[in-house]
Design an enzyme around this catalytic site. Structure first.
Site, short mmCIF file in Angstrom:
data_model
loop_
_atom_site.label_atom_id
_atom_site.label_comp_id
_atom_site.label_asym_id
_atom_site.label_seq_id
_atom_site.Cartn_x
_atom_site.Cartn_y
_atom_site.Cartn_z
N SER A 119 0.84 -1.19 0.00
CA SER A 119 0.00 0.00 0.00
C SER A 119 0.88 1.25 0.00
O SER A 119 1.73 1.42 -0.88
CB SER A 119 -0.96 -0.05 1.19
OG SER A 119 -1.97 0.91 1.06
N GLU A 220 -1.53 -2.95 -7.88
CA GLU A 220 -2.70 -3.28 -7.08
C GLU A 220 -3.25 -1.97 -6.54
O GLU A 220 -2.56 -0.94 -6.53
CB GLU A 220 -2.33 -4.24 -5.94
CG GLU A 220 -1.39 -3.68 -4.89
CD GLU A 220 -2.09 -2.90 -3.80
OE1 GLU A 220 -3.23 -3.25 -3.41
OE2 GLU A 220 -1.50 -1.91 -3.31
N HIS A 284 -4.44 -5.51 -1.16
CA HIS A 284 -5.51 -5.35 -0.16
C HIS A 284 -6.53 -6.47 -0.30
O HIS A 284 -7.70 -6.25 -0.60
CB HIS A 284 -6.19 -4.00 -0.33
CG HIS A 284 -5.28 -2.83 -0.12
ND1 HIS A 284 -4.41 -2.38 -1.10
CD2 HIS A 284 -5.12 -2.00 0.94
CE1 HIS A 284 -3.75 -1.33 -0.64
NE2 HIS A 284 -4.16 -1.07 0.59
#
Length: 316
Positions: A119, A220, A284
């Site tokens: 992230s 992602e 995630h």
């Protein structure tokens, strides 16, 4: 079948393997989260490891886990600490890019060790790749993943990679319960790089942007509607990044329906004539598989395989 050119790429340096009964440092370079320290210590002890939790983990400065100075000091201290065998981030959120222009990359390079997160932590993966040149790991974080009891492949992928049980020549394991999708077939060799798509785009135009030449791009994201994924990919295309790639591995794009995403991916990458494989369970998502960033890999999108082409950790 398209096979992308394989001119020599300098491999990123492997890092020391996580030893049995090792010490894992916990830092919070981004957002805050309440850590149940007793639970974390017990979880790691059951697996043969101990924890060293750095001060910023217990601090909160609005949407940040402590001030920039505290979070930077924790990062430097964890790398400099010769007793710490690996470093795992507490969570993502926001704040990691604020540290980039103050990091002592020489210190990191001289004390290279497994560094794990995803992230917002993508900013550190990209910066370490460019300025320190050792393999890092896009993988589970302590609070959101390991202590949240995600599916077993999250843990097994994490420990197998860090302990050195996944070696050069290994096909990276992907759960059969989550089918992969070939967007564009072909085989490509290159260095795996990327992470969170929003963060990749946010670093464009800075000294810490991804070096895309010869890269297998991994992306992602979460909480980004389809039109914003389109915007981010278009940003990379207009910046000239996509034309340098050898292939693309698409992880979890949480909240976007698969047919719509596949259509966008085909529109974006088909003109580049590079292999694209979608649906890799990393990011995630549950499970959240560990990927070695900066490592040389072979992507076979038609056969739906990702093969490690170098050792990413070395055992003492």
């Amino acid at each position: 079948m398209t096979v992308r050119p394989t001119h020599t790429l300098c491999p990123h340096a492997p890092v020391p393997a996580l030893p049995s009964q090792g010490l894992i440092g916990v830092i919070a370079p981004a957002g805050p989260a309440a850590l149940d320290t007793d639970k974390a210590i017990a979880w790691m002890r059951e697996r043969g490891y101990s924890l060293r939790v750095y001060p910023g983990v217990y601090e909160r400065d609005g949407y940040l886990a402590g001030s920039d100075e505290v979070r930077l000091n924790d990062l430097h201290a964890a790398f400099a600490d010769s007793e710490v065998d690996a470093i795992i981030c507490l969570r993502g959120g926001y704040g990691t890019p604020r540290l980039l222009d103050r990091i002592d990359f020489d210190l990191l390079r001289c004390n290279a060790k497994p560094f794990i997160g995803y992230s917002d932590i993508t900013a550190l993966h990209l910066a370490i790749s460019r300025y320190a040149g050792f393999v890092t790991f896009h993988g589970p974080m302590l609070n959101a993943d390991l202590l949240n009891e995600k599916q077993k492949p999250t843990e097994s992928s994490f420990f197998n990679m860090l302990r050195g049980q996944v070696k050069a020549g290994s096909v990276l394991t992907h759960p059969v319960a989550y089918p992969l999708t070939t967007i564009e077939p072909g085989i490509a060799h290159g260095r795996l790089s990327g992470g969170n798509l929003s963060m990749i785009a946010a670093t464009m135009g800075t000294p810490y942007q991804m070096d895309a030449e010869g890269v297998i791009l991994f992306i992602e994201d979460i909480n980004e509607p389809l039109y914003r994924i389109d915007r981010l990919l278009t940003h990379l295309r207009l910046a000239g990044t996509l034309h340098k790639l050898r292939g693309v591995l698409v992880g979890d794009i949480a909240g976007v329906e698969a047919p719509a995403l596949e259509r966008l991916l085909k529109q974006t990458f088909a003109p580049l004539r590079i292999p694209v494989l979608s649906g890799w369970r990393s990011g995630h998502c549950n499970p959240n598989l560990t990927l070695p960033m900066g490592a040389l890999v072979r992507l076979d999108a038609g056969s739906k395989e990702l093969v490690l082409e170098q050792d990413v950790v070395i055992k003492s």
